[in-house]
Design an enzyme around this catalytic site. Structure first.
Site, PDB file in Angstrom:
ATOM      1  N   HIS A 107     -13.594 -28.863 -48.455  1.00  0.00           N
ATOM      2  CA  HIS A 107     -13.819 -30.190 -47.870  1.00  0.00           C
ATOM      3  C   HIS A 107     -15.221 -30.266 -47.266  1.00  0.00           C
ATOM      4  CE1 HIS A 107      -9.558 -32.026 -47.480  1.00  0.00           C
ATOM      5  NE2 HIS A 107      -9.744 -31.437 -48.644  1.00  0.00           N
ATOM      6  N   TYR A 141      -8.835 -38.445 -38.883  1.00  0.00           N
ATOM      7  CA  TYR A 141      -8.465 -38.380 -37.464  1.00  0.00           C
ATOM      8  C   TYR A 141      -8.546 -39.807 -36.912  1.00  0.00           C
ATOM      9  CZ  TYR A 141      -9.134 -33.262 -37.475  1.00  0.00           C
ATOM     10  OH  TYR A 141      -9.042 -31.912 -37.725  1.00  0.00           O
ATOM     11  N   PRO A 181      -4.501 -28.367 -31.110  1.00  0.00           N
ATOM     12  CA  PRO A 181      -4.859 -28.257 -32.530  1.00  0.00           C
ATOM     13  C   PRO A 181      -5.876 -29.274 -33.049  1.00  0.00           C
ATOM     14  CG  PRO A 181      -2.661 -29.182 -32.277  1.00  0.00           C
ATOM     15  CD  PRO A 181      -3.108 -28.796 -30.916  1.00  0.00           C
ATOM     16  N   LYS A 210      -9.230 -25.193 -34.508  1.00  0.00           N
ATOM     17  CA  LYS A 210      -9.972 -23.975 -34.149  1.00  0.00           C
ATOM     18  C   LYS A 210      -9.093 -22.730 -34.001  1.00  0.00           C
ATOM     19  CE  LYS A 210     -13.299 -25.411 -34.929  1.00  0.00           C
ATOM     20  NZ  LYS A 210     -14.266 -24.913 -35.883  1.00  0.00           N
ATOM     21  N   TYR A 266     -17.068 -28.259 -35.734  1.00  0.00           N
ATOM     22  CA  TYR A 266     -15.914 -28.306 -36.635  1.00  0.00           C
ATOM     23  C   TYR A 266     -16.074 -27.274 -37.756  1.00  0.00           C
ATOM     24  CZ  TYR A 266     -11.851 -30.410 -38.909  1.00  0.00           C
ATOM     25  OH  TYR A 266     -10.600 -30.623 -39.431  1.00  0.00           O
TER      26      TYR A 266
HETATM   27  C1  PHB Z   1      -3.259 -29.093 -40.393  1.00  0.00           C
HETATM   28  O1  PHB Z   1      -3.504 -29.331 -41.588  1.00  0.00           O
HETATM   29  O2  PHB Z   1      -2.185 -28.593 -40.031  1.00  0.00           O
HETATM   30  C2  PHB Z   1      -4.277 -29.444 -39.371  1.00  0.00           C
HETATM   31  C3  PHB Z   1      -5.524 -29.892 -39.793  1.00  0.00           C
HETATM   32  C4  PHB Z   1      -6.473 -30.242 -38.838  1.00  0.00           C
HETATM   33  C5  PHB Z   1      -6.169 -30.137 -37.502  1.00  0.00           C
HETATM   34  C6  PHB Z   1      -4.935 -29.665 -37.090  1.00  0.00           C
HETATM   35  C7  PHB Z   1      -3.986 -29.314 -38.031  1.00  0.00           C
HETATM   36  O3  PHB Z   1      -7.108 -30.514 -36.597  1.00  0.00           O
END
Ligand code: PHB
Ligand code: APR
Length: 391
Positions: free
Chosen positions: A72, A201, A293, A297, A385
């Site tokens: 990605h 997000y 989450p 990280k 990130y």
């Molecule tokens: C996930 O795919 O479980 C996931 C992806 C990004 C995040 C948290 C969890 O910030």
């Protein structure tokens, strides 16, 4: 039984450490309290930083990741019914991330270790670590109904937040920092192709939502929910309707719906314990720190710890010097605190606190607008990130 490095916990931290030590010719034993099926099925995060991928590849565990992992080059942020893409390679000098679930990382590392690695004992429940200040610390554990001991030159606690290794650091020496959040995540897996090629997000007046994925045919989605939420209160239709409302933007976009195969609620916590070592006991991964989450990280921090630690053990073996082991805690804590801040920032910028005032909401919107309008603000997010060079 005796080993050079006794590793408590066979999650990603313990398994990767065992692989790295094995490759350096350092013997170790991994004691994991759960059975193999449980460890391989435990749903966790799914984003790997470039540096985590590099180390998995170099350690021989990158074959399936290279075949099945999804590269990605960015994420999308949504707020105020608008979308803004953060382009990682453009903002970070070429860094990117991989979508490859923690379950798959664990499966790959377990398969390698059982084939040609160090001993890995499942259903081996560690009760305590004795003598962290001596040169022969001892792990007491129960396996096949019997109490056993493993004497070690060094012990590494990779036993997660609820583990026992942290108790080896005397209370008077240990300093802990913690922040709880007034919301949780309801996470689902759905048998439906992701509705976006990249993660989304979303900040919305109804709360946060995240679109992620496990493969081209499996979506992983999250909704901010109140603490104490029972997943049984969320019918499939209610979940999809709420996701639809939170991801809504002006313009064309459709959330694809499909059969939901799993639902679970995750609490959110920030936690750090210092120092990350005491005598001959070292802590790595969730045993030493937890991040919420948002920002993905946790797994990468766990990997970063054991990379530093494996390098320090190899240095000791090659040169006889413990200088890198002595520096382990300070080296890791620099990265840990950066990731703590970033995870806190992502969480508090994107979620709606139940006590949030209109003023607080305007600050969030202003911060998101700033990221959309300033390459510097966007680069700060992208660098954190995609992963920083620390330690
Ligand atoms: C996930 O795919 O479980 C996931 C992806 C990004 C995040 C948290 C969890 O910030
Ligand atoms: N004895 C033996 N094993 C134990 C004990 C014990 N007393 N206590 C816990 N364990 C095992 C758990 O069963 C688990 O498999 O230690 C392992 C810890 O694994 P994780 O919790 O996955 O922690 P870590 O390897 O540090 O990985 C961090 O997990 O929580 C996520 O987001 C986080 O992705 C990050 C990753």
């Amino acid at each position: 039984m005796h080993t050079t490095v006794g590793i408590i916990g066979g999650g990603p931290a313990g398994l990767l450490l065992a692989r790295l030590l094995h490759n350096s010719g350092i013997d170790c034993v991994v004691l994991e309290s759960r059975d193999r099926a449980y460890v391989e099925a435990r749903q966790r995060a799914g984003i790997l930083e470039q540096s985590t991928v590099d180390v998995l590849r170099a350690s021989g565990a990158g074959e399936r990741l290279d075949r099945e992992g999804l590269v990605h080059d960015g994420i999308e942020l949504r707020w105020d019914r608008k979308a803004h893409r953060i382009d990682f390679p453009a903002l970070t000098g070429g860094r990117r991330v991989w979508v490859y679930a923690q379950t798959e990382v664990c499966k790959d590392l377990i398969a390698l270790q059982l084939k040609d690695g160090a001993p890995l004992l499942f259903e081996a429940q560690v009760r305590s670590v004795e003598g962290p200040d001596t040169d022969r610390p001892v792990i007491h554990y129960t396996h096949e109904g019997q109490d056993k001991t493993l004497t070690c030159d060094y012990v590494v606690g990779c036993d997660g937040f609820h583990g026992v290794a942290r108790n080896a650091v005397p209370a008077g020496v240990q300093k802990t920092y913690e922040r709880l959040y007034p919301y949780s995540w309801l996470g689902i897996l759905a048998d439906v192709p992701p509705s976006s090629d990249e993660l989304v997000y979303a900040h919305s007046p109804r709360g946060f939502a995240l679109l992620s994925m496990r493969s081209p045919s499996v979506s992983r989605l999250y909704l901010q929910v109140p603490n104490g939420t029972d997943p049984a209160d969320w019918s499939d239709e209610r979940i999809w309707d709420e996701l639809d409302a939170r991801f809504a933007i002006d313009g064309d976009w459709t959330l694809r719906r499909g059969p939901i195969t799993s639902k679970g609620v995750l609490p959110m916590r920030s936690f750090v314990t210092e120092p990350m070592s005491h005598g001959r006991v070292f802590l790595a991964g969730d045993a030493a720190h937890i991040v919420p989450p948002t920002g993905a990280k946790g797994l990468n921090l766990a990997a970063a710890d054991v990379i530093v630690l494996a390098r320090a053990f190899a240095h000791l073996k090659d040169t006889g010097s413990a200088e890198l082991l002595d520096a382990y805690s300070d080296t890791c804590l620099k990265r840990v605190w950066r990731a703590e801040h970033f995870s806190y920032f992502m969480t508090t910028t994107l979620h709606t606190d139940p006590d949030q005032s209109p003023f607080d909401t305007q600050l969030q919107i202003s911060q998101l607008d700033r990221i959309a309008n300033s390459p510097h603000a966007a680069a700060e997010l992208a660098e954190n990130y995609a992963g920083l060079h620390i330690g």
